[in-house]
Design a protein around this motif. Structure first.
Motif, mmCIF file in Angstrom:
data_model
loop_
_atom_site.group_PDB
_atom_site.id
_atom_site.type_symbol
_atom_site.label_atom_id
_atom_site.label_comp_id
_atom_site.label_asym_id
_atom_site.label_seq_id
_atom_site.Cartn_x
_atom_site.Cartn_y
_atom_site.Cartn_z
ATOM 1 N N ALA A 128 0.122 -3.223 -6.457
ATOM 2 C CA ALA A 128 0.111 -2.338 -5.287
ATOM 3 C C ALA A 128 -1.115 -1.424 -5.311
ATOM 4 O O ALA A 128 -1.577 -1.008 -6.381
ATOM 5 C CB ALA A 128 1.380 -1.491 -5.253
ATOM 6 N N VAL A 146 -2.496 2.218 -4.619
ATOM 7 C CA VAL A 146 -1.886 3.549 -4.565
ATOM 8 C C VAL A 146 -2.929 4.574 -4.128
ATOM 9 O O VAL A 146 -4.056 4.580 -4.625
ATOM 10 C CB VAL A 146 -1.293 3.946 -5.929
ATOM 11 C CG1 VAL A 146 -0.615 5.310 -5.835
ATOM 12 C CG2 VAL A 146 -0.308 2.896 -6.418
ATOM 13 N N SER A 190 4.625 0.581 -12.636
ATOM 14 C CA SER A 190 5.245 -0.479 -11.845
ATOM 15 C C SER A 190 4.350 -0.880 -10.671
ATOM 16 O O SER A 190 4.265 -2.067 -10.321
ATOM 17 C CB SER A 190 6.616 -0.029 -11.315
ATOM 18 O OG SER A 190 7.520 0.187 -12.377
ATOM 19 N N CYS A 191 3.675 0.110 -10.084
ATOM 20 C CA CYS A 191 2.737 -0.178 -8.995
ATOM 21 C C CYS A 191 1.613 -1.074 -9.496
ATOM 22 O O CYS A 191 1.234 -2.055 -8.838
ATOM 23 C CB CYS A 191 2.144 1.120 -8.439
ATOM 24 S SG CYS A 191 3.289 2.133 -7.494
ATOM 25 N N ARG A 192 1.079 -0.726 -10.660
ATOM 26 C CA ARG A 192 -0.007 -1.514 -11.245
ATOM 27 C C ARG A 192 0.457 -2.942 -11.534
ATOM 28 O O ARG A 192 -0.238 -3.911 -11.231
ATOM 29 C CB ARG A 192 -0.501 -0.819 -12.520
ATOM 30 C CG ARG A 192 -1.687 -1.505 -13.168
ATOM 31 C CD ARG A 192 -2.163 -0.710 -14.389
ATOM 32 N NE ARG A 192 -3.175 -1.437 -15.126
ATOM 33 C CZ ARG A 192 -4.454 -1.490 -14.806
ATOM 34 N NH1 ARG A 192 -4.901 -0.842 -13.749
ATOM 35 N NH2 ARG A 192 -5.320 -2.180 -15.542
ATOM 36 N N ALA A 203 -3.465 3.731 -12.828
ATOM 37 C CA ALA A 203 -2.976 3.144 -11.570
ATOM 38 C C ALA A 203 -3.696 3.733 -10.368
ATOM 39 O O ALA A 203 -3.667 3.161 -9.280
ATOM 40 C CB ALA A 203 -1.479 3.369 -11.439
ATOM 41 N N ARG A 219 0.867 -1.189 0.000
ATOM 42 C CA ARG A 219 0.000 0.000 0.000
ATOM 43 C C ARG A 219 0.903 1.237 0.000
ATOM 44 O O ARG A 219 1.689 1.441 0.931
ATOM 45 C CB ARG A 219 -0.912 -0.011 1.232
ATOM 46 C CG ARG A 219 -1.857 -1.224 1.237
ATOM 47 C CD ARG A 219 -2.553 -1.388 2.574
ATOM 48 N NE ARG A 219 -3.511 -0.322 2.850
ATOM 49 C CZ ARG A 219 -4.757 -0.283 2.377
ATOM 50 N NH1 ARG A 219 -5.199 -1.248 1.581
ATOM 51 N NH2 ARG A 219 -5.571 0.705 2.699
ATOM 52 N N ILE A 220 0.786 2.034 -1.045
ATOM 53 C CA ILE A 220 1.686 3.170 -1.262
ATOM 54 C C ILE A 220 0.887 4.471 -1.295
ATOM 55 O O ILE A 220 -0.103 4.584 -2.024
ATOM 56 C CB ILE A 220 2.458 3.011 -2.584
ATOM 57 C CG1 ILE A 220 3.304 1.728 -2.552
ATOM 58 C CG2 ILE A 220 3.353 4.231 -2.852
ATOM 59 C CD1 ILE A 220 3.973 1.402 -3.871
ATOM 60 N N SER A 272 11.623 4.554 -7.850
ATOM 61 C CA SER A 272 11.247 3.260 -8.436
ATOM 62 C C SER A 272 12.253 2.176 -8.078
ATOM 63 O O SER A 272 11.882 1.061 -7.700
ATOM 64 C CB SER A 272 11.146 3.385 -9.960
ATOM 65 O OG SER A 272 9.969 4.080 -10.330
ATOM 66 N N VAL A 291 11.891 1.294 -4.356
ATOM 67 C CA VAL A 291 10.670 0.576 -3.996
ATOM 68 C C VAL A 291 10.614 -0.808 -4.657
ATOM 69 O O VAL A 291 10.247 -1.795 -4.022
ATOM 70 C CB VAL A 291 9.417 1.396 -4.356
ATOM 71 C CG1 VAL A 291 8.128 0.582 -4.175
ATOM 72 C CG2 VAL A 291 9.350 2.666 -3.516
ATOM 73 N N PHE A 292 10.982 -0.861 -5.906
ATOM 74 C CA PHE A 292 10.831 -2.103 -6.662
ATOM 75 C C PHE A 292 12.169 -2.779 -6.996
ATOM 76 O O PHE A 292 12.189 -3.761 -7.723
ATOM 77 C CB PHE A 292 10.077 -1.840 -7.970
ATOM 78 C CG PHE A 292 8.666 -1.347 -7.733
ATOM 79 C CD1 PHE A 292 7.686 -2.192 -7.245
ATOM 80 C CD2 PHE A 292 8.332 -0.012 -7.983
ATOM 81 C CE1 PHE A 292 6.405 -1.743 -7.009
ATOM 82 C CE2 PHE A 292 7.045 0.454 -7.761
ATOM 83 C CZ PHE A 292 6.071 -0.427 -7.275
ATOM 84 N N LEU A 300 4.013 4.587 -11.436
ATOM 85 C CA LEU A 300 2.636 4.118 -11.284
ATOM 86 C C LEU A 300 2.388 2.853 -12.103
ATOM 87 O O LEU A 300 1.641 1.967 -11.672
ATOM 88 C CB LEU A 300 1.651 5.226 -11.671
ATOM 89 C CG LEU A 300 1.621 6.435 -10.732
ATOM 90 C CD1 LEU A 300 0.695 7.510 -11.274
ATOM 91 C CD2 LEU A 300 1.177 6.022 -9.327
#
Length: 203
Positions: A86, A88, A80-82, A127, A2-3, A197, A200-201, A78
């Motif tokens: 994750a 957002v 990468s979040c998708r 995202a 959760r970001i 990025s 986080v990833f 975003l």
């Protein structure tokens, strides 16, 4: 994961639009150059400068928001979040109306409109969900909101957010800044979205 992400000066960049409008309004001498924070300091050093600055903010955050840009790397982050699945959230300290704004433009609706115009919400592959965007009246209320969301990570350009006494200790604090240290020990200063990025990833 959760970001949470701040909006002003974190997702959206006003560096060019603030000086442009200040020149249009004759608030700075011809040939003056600087970024938003330098402009703020310049105006505040002059008589009536605080009111001029507030009026400028009210316009740029409202009617003039279309001149602002998205920070390089936000879209990729975003995406990468998708890809990672994750959740957002945008959590911002933004009043509904600006100070010294005679037009009473709804700043929150202007921000939502900008996000939609940038394709960050309202599209099939966006995202960000429209229901995951929060605007709060005060800094403490912002921190209460992000705490209630039980975020793993929060990204913001303001140290003040992370120094609020009720900022959750379990939330990783990423400070989006190009300023030189020292920074508070619990903050992780990163200068670009590409660095965020990677952080986080692990890209």
């Amino acid at each position: 994961m959760r970001i949470g992400i701040d909006f002003d000066n974190t997702i959206i960049c006003y560096d060019k639009v603030f000086p442009a409008v200040a020149h249009q309004r004759g608030l700075v001498p011809e040939g003056w150059a600087g970024l938003k924070t330098e402009l703020r300091d310049f105006l505040r050093s002059r008589a009536g400068g605080e009111l001029a600055w507030q009026g400028l903010q009210g316009y740029v955050y409202g009617k003039g928001i279309g001149g602002a840009e998205i920070y390089p790397g936000v879209r990729e982050f975003l995406a990468s979040c998708r890809k990672a699945g994750a959740s957002v959230y945008v959590v911002s300290h933004k009043t509904q109306f600006g100070h010294q704004d005679p037009d009473r433009v709804d700043l929150r609706e202007a921000a939502r409109g900008w996000l939609k115009g940038a394709g960050l919400v309202g599209t099939e592959d966006a995202a960000l969900a429209a229901g995951n965007i929060y605007f709060e009246d005060t800094l403490p209320a912002k921190v209460e909101r992000l705490a209630s969301l039980k975020l793993d990570i929060f990204i913001d350009d303001l140290v003040d957010v992370f120094e609020q006494p009720h900022f959750p200790k379990t939330t990783r604090s990423i400070l989006f800044t190009q300023a030189r240290p020292p920074h508070p020990g619990h903050c992780e200063p990163l200068a670009t979205w590409a660095e965020i990025s990677r952080g986080v990833f692990a890209q």
